[in-house]
Design a protein around this motif. Structure first.
Motif, PDB file in Angstrom:
ATOM      1  N   LYS B  87      36.402  37.402  46.662  1.00  0.00           N
ATOM      2  CA  LYS B  87      37.658  37.413  47.414  1.00  0.00           C
ATOM      3  C   LYS B  87      38.767  36.700  46.661  1.00  0.00           C
ATOM      4  O   LYS B  87      38.513  35.764  45.883  1.00  0.00           O
ATOM      5  N   LYS B  91      41.389  38.765  50.394  1.00  0.00           N
ATOM      6  CA  LYS B  91      41.170  40.203  50.179  1.00  0.00           C
ATOM      7  C   LYS B  91      40.142  40.405  49.066  1.00  0.00           C
ATOM      8  O   LYS B  91      39.950  39.532  48.213  1.00  0.00           O
ATOM      9  N   THR B  92      39.526  41.592  49.089  1.00  0.00           N
ATOM     10  CA  THR B  92      38.542  41.934  48.060  1.00  0.00           C
ATOM     11  C   THR B  92      39.190  41.876  46.670  1.00  0.00           C
ATOM     12  O   THR B  92      40.305  42.362  46.488  1.00  0.00           O
ATOM     13  N   THR B  93      38.484  41.279  45.719  1.00  0.00           N
ATOM     14  CA  THR B  93      39.001  41.215  44.346  1.00  0.00           C
ATOM     15  C   THR B  93      38.958  42.602  43.694  1.00  0.00           C
ATOM     16  O   THR B  93      38.226  43.490  44.144  1.00  0.00           O
TER      17      THR B  93
END
Lengths: 324, 324
Positions: B87, B91-93
């Motif tokens: 993250k 948010k998702t990397t």
């Protein structure tokens, strides 16, 4: 004009003398390592050649030439991670010898070091040279991304394929020649023509590479015949065949591309037979010659003595062997 | 002088307006994605602030400010791969949302895009600005490499640690301020002083971060107390404690650092107790204040109206909260 092999030796010597900091070792040792793996040093030699052709001083062109070589090796270091390649020029790749993190970060520093070297040009061309370098660098990254995308994508057109090889391998030749020409005081028109020569020659050369994989004499070119066929590499030949071949041949081609277990010799023979029946070699050679013609047309327009143009023609002829 | 939050909003708006090509999507979408994750935009705002302080036009400083932000996000994209982080700002990397290859290559292009933006400066300072940017970029990579090396290295000195945080987080503040000052027509002496201010403030801020992890009010600073202790992060506090603590306390500290299974609350309490006994907080605060003092000393020497210096002092005071 200096012979190309002389320029290549000049580069090799200067690459060997490149100094980087010793600390942190994990950051800089991989850079020294990959640069020491060798290679033909063709891209930086082209930069020197362009400078020399316009009467410039090749010593002045050396730092930007090294920039091109450092940049090229940055792309190799990162490409090898992405391709999961264990070997490069017969030696262990950086991400295998150290690890992926080291290869990512050392590569990043190489890109910056490339800029530092590229900035070692005269004030009056600094911005122009860096603009060309930026465009070249972005192009290479776009080409690498397209190459990866195409690997898992069945439906690629010839146009997309040629755009990919242009970006991935040809723009850097064009960029190197253009920068070298400007250092040699060529005007922008000639620099652009030389770039056009390089890009089209690069595309022709890459198409030739696709053809040689299937139709080359293995003893002459030192490569396994049909390596691209065995690995289902999306070459001009395969893309064209997938587009043209119909009926039972199309079914057979699809099957060979899908098989997980197969006899390599059998696959190469079968796919080559399908290529032959559909006249794929002819299409590929026609396309290759079209790009070679574009390269020679740009060359003809150069404002250079006939002798210098002949040097370039000989160079191109050396790359594009007409007999396999 | 414009308030910092106004400069931050200016940056946020300009970041949102940054345009990249649409093709290849896998290359450019991750760039838009990571830039849209937000953040305080502190680094580019500092660049605008420096320009503004010397009476320059912040609009002229906007492209280089964006360069700093794009560069910073390039380092985040690559650091996240290296740290295996799932993250980023909740948010998702990028390497998780797409994959590592996409994150490597998009990051590479971001670095190049950073150069393109940084080049949008006046002719007379182009080379100087790019030299500063090169040094900054190399420094950040060296800092990241040292951070990774230190993770698996027991024996790090305070000097090595401070050099690492200086490179990894402080030089980019110094670089941003220096470039902004030059765009604002500061002379090199003042630009260097402002850079010195930024670097020392950055080191002080990072040391404060180490202290706050253990001694900060969790409600005030919104972080889990002792997160660094739980993860054995090599902070100033841990390194100093490993250096100073002796006898039974040293054995106990070694044990806590080695345990795989432990109760987090218990570990934080036990290690904090060892820190307290050895007066580690005092050492850390002394070091932090030493760097803050260096920052303020550089600030005092600036050839700027008193009012502008006060603006900088207030800014620094805002970063370095004196009460926890």
């Amino acid at each position: 004009m200096r012979p190309l092999d002389e320029l290549q030796s000049l580069i090799a010597n200067s690459v060997a003398e490149l100094k980087f900091p010793e600390y942190p070792a994990e950051l800089y040792e991989p850079i020294q390592y990959i640069l020491a793996l060798g290679g033909k040093r063709m891209r930086p030699a082209l930069l020197l050649m362009a400078c020399d052709l316009f009467g410039g001083d090749v010593n002045e062109a050396m730092p930007p030439a090294l920039a091109i070589e450092v940049f090229h090796n940055f792309t190799l270091m990162h490409d090898d991670i992405m391709d999961n390649a264990p070997k490069r020029r017969g030696k262990t790749t950086v991400h295998e010898k150290w690890n992926s993190n080291v290869a990512i970060l050392s590569g990043d520093v190489m890109l910056i070091e490339g800029y530092k070297l590229m900035m070692q040009v005269r004030e009056d061309i600094l911005r122009t040279v860096l603009d060309i370098f930026n465009d070249t660098a972005v192009g290479v990254c776009e080409g690498q991304q397209l190459d990866m995308t195409f690997e898992t994508n069945i439906d690629i057109s010839i146009e997309e394929y040629i755009n990919m090889i242009r970006l991935k391998t040809a723009v850097v030749l064009g960029g190197a020649l253009k920068i070298g020409a400007l250092i040699g005081n060529a005007d922008m028109k000639d620099a652009d023509l030389l770039s056009e020569f390089g890009i089209n020659l690069g595309v022709a050369f890459q198409l030739q590479d696709d053809i040689l994989d299937v139709y080359g004499d293995p003893e002459k070119f030192g490569k396994q015949v049909g390596g691209d066929i065995i690995s289902n590499k999306k070459t001009y030949l395969l893309i064209k065949a997938l587009e043209l071949v119909e009926g039972a041949d199309a079914q057979e081609l699809d099957q060979w591309v899908t098989y997980k277990d197969f006899d390599p010799t059998e696959k190469v023979a079968a796919v080559t037979k399908i290529y032959n029946k559909a006249n794929i070699r002819h299409y590929a050679e026609t396309e290759m010659h079209a790009y070679a013609d574009k390269a020679f047309a740009a060359l003809d327009k150069l404002n250079l003595p006939e002798e210098n143009k002949q040097y370039l023609r000989d160079f191109a002829d050396g790359l594009l062997v007409r007999e396999y």
